[in-house]
Design an enzyme around this catalytic site. Structure first.
Site: not given
Ligand code: SAH
Length: 472
Positions: A44, A225, A248, A270, A303, A332-333, A380, A409
């Site tokens: 079958a 992140p 970075d 930086k 990110g 991104t973060a 920031m 994060g």
């Molecule tokens: N290109 C990155 C951002 C760079 S600016 C992106 O897309 O995520 C750097 C800022 O990103 C930090 O000052 C913080 O505010 C944030 N950031 C990056 N990674 C992070 C993480 N793992 N947890 C929390 N904030 C983060």
């Protein structure tokens, strides 16, 4: 070696499958993909097998098994749930010196079907010889993620142009060099960039005029992140191809560990207080210099490279110097921190618009009405938090607007502080919150108090909000 690997050309050759259940059906699909003439024998048949028979894809014999039914077959697959019948099929096949695979029964099989990575015309087969199929499948997943699809397209192109290549490069060594150039050079890059016509034109030009030694290139890659699981497969491949990695400070050690062992790693992060423009110029110069030496440079950024990452500036510099580039996005973060804190950045009834901003230009911000049902994500350093929170209140945000500060994060050390605009600066000091941290402002952050699932969540009493009427 307990098993000798071999690739079979089954096109137009008969393969007998005994059994017609779902297990058999999976083998039938695979055999048909390889162009085999498939005969299925069973008392079958599953409806899908019947459909294949009805549409003429296979021959279906609804009969009992007898050794004569092996006549004309090149290969036999026993895929019934009856161990005795499978054994009988295997024995009859062995008596005729026919290869036989008994599905999921290595001991009875003279041939085994491997785990397959299909990059036609390239096929990669992995087998544990039945010792531990799960391990073979895990390896298959690893290879699947590492061997990019463009390898298949490139091989197909080389196959189509084989005669032309042979004619233009009669000398074996020159021909071999040409194939290496195909793999490492602009033809493969064009295929990766989904430009097959350009790839073909580049190939013909090189055949006529000689291939130039491969110019280097820069891959601008988003590392995500921090959690290495959030790197993309394309990013992982880039790390495996890299001769040089310029990374970075934000890039986590776990992600860097995934890179090719012998790649040169240069930290170009930086640090606060130094001359950022000078560092940026140094990064541009490093990318250009290494690429000009013919190297594959991965410019690895935390990110996503195009979100507050100066990625655009770096590409403009490369373009100015005629250096080829590709961009690989990253998580991104904002997206990572939203996910890892249980804060949906948009949510019905709570937020239907979303801004990613950086606090660095806060002084220039125009005075605006505080937007309704809006989420703001601010990238920031925490040291700016006090002035930023106050700035938002001055802009018209209610002092009790809920917000969250997410430190590290997606990393194992993640901490999330829930607060209000009025209290967040003070709370952040008390909990010694540090960079990298992301500031999320809006009603949606309250949901994070309920949906949190990762890391540590700090919810000072003042920030504890009654469960408001958010759409579930
Ligand atoms: N290109 C990155 C951002 C760079 S600016 C992106 O897309 O995520 C750097 C800022 O990103 C930090 O000052 C913080 O505010 C944030 N950031 C990056 N990674 C992070 C993480 N793992 N947890 C929390 N904030 C983060």
């Amino acid at each position: 070696m307990e098993h000798f690997p071999l690739f079979l050309d089954l096109r137009g050759r008969t393969v007998l499958v005994v059994g017609a259940g779902l297990v058999a059906e999976r083998k039938v699909a695979l055999l048909l993909a390889a162009g085999a003439e498939v005969t299925v024998l069973a008392r079958a048949a599953h409806s899908r097998v019947q459909e294949r028979a009805a549409s003429g894809q296979i021959t279906l014999r609804l009969q009992d098994f007898a050794p004569e039914q092996l006549n004309g077959a090149w290969l036999v697959i026993a895929a019934t749930s009856d161990a005795q019948l499978n054994e009988a099929v295997a024995q009859a096949a062995a008596a005729r010196q026919l290869w036989c695979n008994v599905v999921d029964d290595a001991a009875r099989s003279s041939a085994q079907v491997p785990a397959i990575v299909d990059r036609a015309p390239i096929t990669i087969a992995i087998s544990s010889g039945g010792a531990a199929p799960v391990i073979a499948r895990r390896l298959r997943e690893r290879i699947e993620s590492l061997v990019e699809p463009s390898i298949g397209w490139l091989t197909a192109l080389a196959q189509r142009q084989r005669a032309a290549i042979r004619k233009a490069r009669p000398d074996l060594i020159a021909r071999r060099r040409f194939y290496h150039w195909l793999l490492d050079g602009p033809v493969h890059d064009a295929l990766r960039a989904a430009q097959p016509e350009k790839a073909e034109a580049l190939l013909h030009r090189a055949l006529a005029q000689g291939e130039k030694t491969t110019a280097g290139k820069v891959l601008l890659v988003g590392a995500g992140p921090g959690d290495p699981g959030l790197l993309t497969l394309r990013g992982l491949r880039a790390l495996n191809e890299a001769d040089v990695i310029l990374h970075d400070r934000l890039v986590s050690a776990e992600v860097l560990q995934l890179a090719r062992r012998d790649a040169l790693r240069i930290g170009v992060g930086k640090t606060p207080g130094e001359d950022h423009e000078a560092t940026q110029r140094r990064i541009h110069a490093l990318m250009v210099r290494h690429a000009r030496q013919g190297q594959t440079v991965v410019r690895l950024k935390g990110g996503d490279p195009f979100v507050f990452g100066r990625g655009g500036e770096e590409l403009l510099a490369l373009q100015q110097h005629g250096v080829a580039y590709e961009v690989v996005p990253g998580i991104t973060a904002a997206l990572a921190c939203g996910a890892y804190t249980g804060i949906p950045l948009t949510h019905r009834g709570a937020a239907d618009s979303l801004t990613f901003a950086t606090a660095h230009r806060q002084g220039d911000a125009e005075r605006e009405e505080a937007p309704h049902r809006h989420t703001q994500v601010i990238y920031m350093g925490v040291e700016r938090l006090a002035s930023h929170g106050a700035g938002l209140i001055a802009q018209g945000f209610a002092p009790d607007t809920p917000c969250a500060l997410v430190e590290n994060g997606s990393r194992p050390q993640q901490r999330t502080l829930h607060a209000t605009l009025a209290t967040v600066a003070q709370q952040a000091r008390e909990h010694a919150m540090a960079s990298p941290a992301l500031f999320i402002v809006g009603e949606v952050t309250r949901l994070g108090q309920r949906l949190a699932w990762f890391g540590e969540t700090l919810t000072p009493e003042a920030a504890q909000q009654p469960a408001i009427a958010l759409a579930a």
